[in-house]
Design a protein around this motif. Sequence first.
Motif, PDB file in Angstrom:
ATOM      1  N   MET A 165      64.092  66.747 -24.776  1.00  0.00           N
ATOM      2  CA  MET A 165      65.483  66.355 -24.706  1.00  0.00           C
ATOM      3  C   MET A 165      66.055  67.411 -25.646  1.00  0.00           C
ATOM      4  O   MET A 165      66.358  67.546 -27.195  1.00  0.00           O
ATOM      5  CB  MET A 165      64.930  65.242 -25.733  1.00  0.00           C
ATOM      6  CG  MET A 165      64.243  64.070 -25.188  1.00  0.00           C
ATOM      7  SD  MET A 165      64.499  62.577 -26.522  1.00  0.00           S
ATOM      8  CE  MET A 165      63.016  62.769 -26.426  1.00  0.00           C
ATOM      9  N   GLY A 166      66.571  68.617 -24.696  1.00  0.00           N
ATOM     10  CA  GLY A 166      67.836  69.298 -25.672  1.00  0.00           C
ATOM     11  C   GLY A 166      66.938  70.067 -26.078  1.00  0.00           C
ATOM     12  O   GLY A 166      66.051  70.355 -26.693  1.00  0.00           O
ATOM     13  N   ASP A 167      67.978  70.437 -27.255  1.00  0.00           N
ATOM     14  CA  ASP A 167      67.193  71.237 -29.085  1.00  0.00           C
ATOM     15  C   ASP A 167      66.489  70.681 -29.752  1.00  0.00           C
ATOM     16  O   ASP A 167      65.947  71.130 -30.518  1.00  0.00           O
ATOM     17  CB  ASP A 167      67.919  71.958 -29.351  1.00  0.00           C
ATOM     18  CG  ASP A 167      69.383  70.707 -30.282  1.00  0.00           C
ATOM     19  OD1 ASP A 167      69.115  69.350 -29.434  1.00  0.00           O
ATOM     20  OD2 ASP A 167      70.364  71.301 -30.512  1.00  0.00           O
ATOM     21  N   TRP A 168      65.408  69.097 -29.018  1.00  0.00           N
ATOM     22  CA  TRP A 168      65.227  68.746 -29.955  1.00  0.00           C
ATOM     23  C   TRP A 168      62.563  69.190 -29.390  1.00  0.00           C
ATOM     24  O   TRP A 168      63.057  68.308 -28.523  1.00  0.00           O
ATOM     25  CB  TRP A 168      65.154  66.955 -30.217  1.00  0.00           C
ATOM     26  CG  TRP A 168      63.626  66.205 -31.065  1.00  0.00           C
ATOM     27  CD1 TRP A 168      63.091  67.086 -31.530  1.00  0.00           C
ATOM     28  CD2 TRP A 168      63.677  64.768 -30.878  1.00  0.00           C
ATOM     29  NE1 TRP A 168      62.567  66.377 -32.760  1.00  0.00           N
ATOM     30  CE2 TRP A 168      62.605  64.795 -31.393  1.00  0.00           C
ATOM     31  CE3 TRP A 168      64.093  63.596 -29.891  1.00  0.00           C
ATOM     32  CZ2 TRP A 168      62.139  63.672 -31.729  1.00  0.00           C
ATOM     33  CZ3 TRP A 168      63.127  63.052 -30.105  1.00  0.00           C
ATOM     34  CH2 TRP A 168      62.595  62.227 -31.845  1.00  0.00           C
ATOM     35  N   GLN A 169      62.786  69.942 -30.376  1.00  0.00           N
ATOM     36  CA  GLN A 169      61.164  70.566 -29.467  1.00  0.00           C
ATOM     37  C   GLN A 169      60.413  69.757 -29.378  1.00  0.00           C
ATOM     38  O   GLN A 169      60.114  68.776 -30.943  1.00  0.00           O
ATOM     39  CB  GLN A 169      60.973  71.717 -30.373  1.00  0.00           C
ATOM     40  CG  GLN A 169      62.431  73.117 -29.750  1.00  0.00           C
ATOM     41  CD  GLN A 169      61.654  74.345 -31.020  1.00  0.00           C
ATOM     42  OE1 GLN A 169      61.211  74.626 -31.959  1.00  0.00           O
ATOM     43  NE2 GLN A 169      62.485  75.860 -30.646  1.00  0.00           N
ATOM     44  N   ALA A 170      59.757  69.851 -28.385  1.00  0.00           N
ATOM     45  CA  ALA A 170      58.556  68.525 -28.485  1.00  0.00           C
ATOM     46  C   ALA A 170      57.633  69.661 -29.644  1.00  0.00           C
ATOM     47  O   ALA A 170      57.201  70.246 -29.636  1.00  0.00           O
ATOM     48  CB  ALA A 170      57.632  68.812 -27.001  1.00  0.00           C
ATOM     49  N   ASP A 171      56.646  67.973 -30.342  1.00  0.00           N
ATOM     50  CA  ASP A 171      55.704  68.428 -31.436  1.00  0.00           C
ATOM     51  C   ASP A 171      54.622  69.281 -30.418  1.00  0.00           C
ATOM     52  O   ASP A 171      53.642  69.817 -30.878  1.00  0.00           O
ATOM     53  CB  ASP A 171      55.304  67.356 -31.675  1.00  0.00           C
ATOM     54  CG  ASP A 171      56.171  66.397 -33.090  1.00  0.00           C
ATOM     55  OD1 ASP A 171      56.258  67.805 -33.892  1.00  0.00           O
ATOM     56  OD2 ASP A 171      57.091  66.282 -32.669  1.00  0.00           O
ATOM     57  N   GLU A 172      53.979  68.631 -28.734  1.00  0.00           N
ATOM     58  CA  GLU A 172      52.950  69.027 -28.673  1.00  0.00           C
ATOM     59  C   GLU A 172      53.644  69.020 -26.712  1.00  0.00           C
ATOM     60  O   GLU A 172      54.769  68.284 -26.751  1.00  0.00           O
ATOM     61  CB  GLU A 172      51.643  68.149 -28.541  1.00  0.00           C
ATOM     62  CG  GLU A 172      51.314  67.979 -30.319  1.00  0.00           C
ATOM     63  CD  GLU A 172      49.929  67.076 -29.803  1.00  0.00           C
ATOM     64  OE1 GLU A 172      49.714  66.531 -28.553  1.00  0.00           O
ATOM     65  OE2 GLU A 172      49.617  66.354 -31.076  1.00  0.00           O
ATOM     66  N   ILE A 173      52.550  70.160 -26.181  1.00  0.00           N
ATOM     67  CA  ILE A 173      53.068  70.001 -24.945  1.00  0.00           C
ATOM     68  C   ILE A 173      51.417  69.881 -23.995  1.00  0.00           C
ATOM     69  O   ILE A 173      51.241  70.415 -24.224  1.00  0.00           O
ATOM     70  CB  ILE A 173      53.829  71.166 -24.446  1.00  0.00           C
ATOM     71  CG1 ILE A 173      54.629  71.344 -24.895  1.00  0.00           C
ATOM     72  CG2 ILE A 173      53.891  71.436 -23.166  1.00  0.00           C
ATOM     73  CD1 ILE A 173      55.643  72.246 -25.155  1.00  0.00           C
ATOM     74  N   ALA A 174      51.251  69.095 -22.681  1.00  0.00           N
ATOM     75  CA  ALA A 174      49.948  69.540 -22.195  1.00  0.00           C
ATOM     76  C   ALA A 174      50.830  69.569 -20.438  1.00  0.00           C
ATOM     77  O   ALA A 174      51.462  69.792 -20.683  1.00  0.00           O
ATOM     78  CB  ALA A 174      49.388  68.619 -22.499  1.00  0.00           C
ATOM     79  N   MET A 183      55.675  65.673 -26.136  1.00  0.00           N
ATOM     80  CA  MET A 183      55.804  64.201 -26.933  1.00  0.00           C
ATOM     81  C   MET A 183      56.121  65.257 -27.894  1.00  0.00           C
ATOM     82  O   MET A 183      56.018  66.322 -28.923  1.00  0.00           O
ATOM     83  CB  MET A 183      53.883  64.281 -27.285  1.00  0.00           C
ATOM     84  CG  MET A 183      53.937  62.357 -28.356  1.00  0.00           C
ATOM     85  SD  MET A 183      52.517  62.371 -29.056  1.00  0.00           S
ATOM     86  CE  MET A 183      52.221  63.792 -29.997  1.00  0.00           C
ATOM     87  N   TRP A 184      57.164  64.109 -28.862  1.00  0.00           N
ATOM     88  CA  TRP A 184      57.785  64.523 -30.490  1.00  0.00           C
ATOM     89  C   TRP A 184      56.983  62.961 -30.875  1.00  0.00           C
ATOM     90  O   TRP A 184      56.892  61.964 -30.185  1.00  0.00           O
ATOM     91  CB  TRP A 184      59.239  63.839 -29.677  1.00  0.00           C
ATOM     92  CG  TRP A 184      59.733  64.765 -29.517  1.00  0.00           C
ATOM     93  CD1 TRP A 184      60.298  65.767 -29.099  1.00  0.00           C
ATOM     94  CD2 TRP A 184      60.452  64.675 -27.491  1.00  0.00           C
ATOM     95  NE1 TRP A 184      60.823  66.526 -27.904  1.00  0.00           N
ATOM     96  CE2 TRP A 184      60.912  66.002 -27.000  1.00  0.00           C
ATOM     97  CE3 TRP A 184      59.263  63.852 -26.806  1.00  0.00           C
ATOM     98  CZ2 TRP A 184      60.768  66.357 -25.382  1.00  0.00           C
ATOM     99  CZ3 TRP A 184      60.159  63.895 -25.165  1.00  0.00           C
ATOM    100  CH2 TRP A 184      60.443  65.468 -24.385  1.00  0.00           C
ATOM    101  N   LEU A 233      56.851  68.699 -41.137  1.00  0.00           N
ATOM    102  CA  LEU A 233      57.311  66.832 -41.337  1.00  0.00           C
ATOM    103  C   LEU A 233      56.776  66.598 -39.993  1.00  0.00           C
ATOM    104  O   LEU A 233      57.201  67.026 -39.010  1.00  0.00           O
ATOM    105  CB  LEU A 233      58.408  66.708 -40.890  1.00  0.00           C
ATOM    106  CG  LEU A 233      58.992  65.216 -41.015  1.00  0.00           C
ATOM    107  CD1 LEU A 233      58.499  64.390 -42.324  1.00  0.00           C
ATOM    108  CD2 LEU A 233      60.544  65.391 -41.560  1.00  0.00           C
ATOM    109  N   ARG A 234      55.967  65.462 -39.873  1.00  0.00           N
ATOM    110  CA  ARG A 234      55.260  64.820 -38.312  1.00  0.00           C
ATOM    111  C   ARG A 234      55.513  63.643 -39.142  1.00  0.00           C
ATOM    112  O   ARG A 234      54.870  63.129 -39.825  1.00  0.00           O
ATOM    113  CB  ARG A 234      53.999  65.371 -38.290  1.00  0.00           C
ATOM    114  CG  ARG A 234      53.036  65.233 -37.716  1.00  0.00           C
ATOM    115  CD  ARG A 234      51.799  65.773 -36.734  1.00  0.00           C
ATOM    116  NE  ARG A 234      51.146  65.139 -35.855  1.00  0.00           N
ATOM    117  CZ  ARG A 234      51.132  66.005 -34.147  1.00  0.00           C
ATOM    118  NH1 ARG A 234      52.483  67.114 -35.089  1.00  0.00           N
ATOM    119  NH2 ARG A 234      50.776  65.902 -33.715  1.00  0.00           N
TER     120      ARG A 234
END
Length: 279
Positions: A165-174, A183-184, A233-234
């Motif tokens: 999703m562009g510059d919204w970095q994922a919180d997790e990658i699998a 995953m965001w 922040l989560r």
Amino acid sequence: MLPLSRCLAFVLLSSLMAVGFANPSATDPNYKPSRGQSGKDVIWIPTPPELVEKMLTMAKVTPQDRVFDLGSGDGIIPIAAAQKFKANAVGIEFNPNMAEFARRKVAEAGVQDKVRIITGDIFKEDFSSADVVTMYLLPDLNLRLRPTILKMKPGTRVVAHAFEMGDWQADEIAMAAGAYAYMWIVPAPVQGSWSVSFDAGKTARISLEQTFQNVGGSISLDGRSYQLLGTRLRGEDLSFQFRADGPAVSSFRGKVTGNRLSGTLTTDYLVQTLDGSRL
């Protein structure tokens, strides 16, 4: 640079999505989807079952969750959410034939009490009640959905097959079955100034700057300002540290709920309750 498998998938999706999609007025009871068939905005390439399970596991789906699958195709993700994770699930699918096919799959799986397939447009249907959102869409569609997703309740988990999703970095990658899942977690809006008080009657002002889940800022205490360290922040959960005068490090852990900020501030062996509001 994108891995070769993702580049090829992107090229395949992009080159075929321009093919016209007929929207029949009546569904065909004998309809069966074929891999690579064109749709409204994408072509249909099913998500591998191994990746489906990985996506739902990443999102920590529970029986209390409501899962929405955007562009649900044959219904494999809603069905898996119901069968393996006991969650309630809703699939949104634009193609009426595909939606009806998914309903037949839901019935065959015996999960009609937990899964509903909607014939609709993901840009028009309301999925704001979701605890978990799943999707396998092109990057430009992810970006079109991003403003809507960011307005969802903090803590909502969003999992995408293959594309970001562009510059919204994922919180997790699998990864599973040779494919990536991202995953965001929808972050609470925390930017701005907050007035907070401690058990001992002290007050402070916290100033926060935010870009998606990335947060920084400072705390003003006793007329002096200190930089926040290790801010995280989560969803609604916010934590940070700061070092005031002396060697002691103070650690905050709490929640942001709307315009309220609450939690505990720990300094050495002293634990204080912190409560505040947005200015």
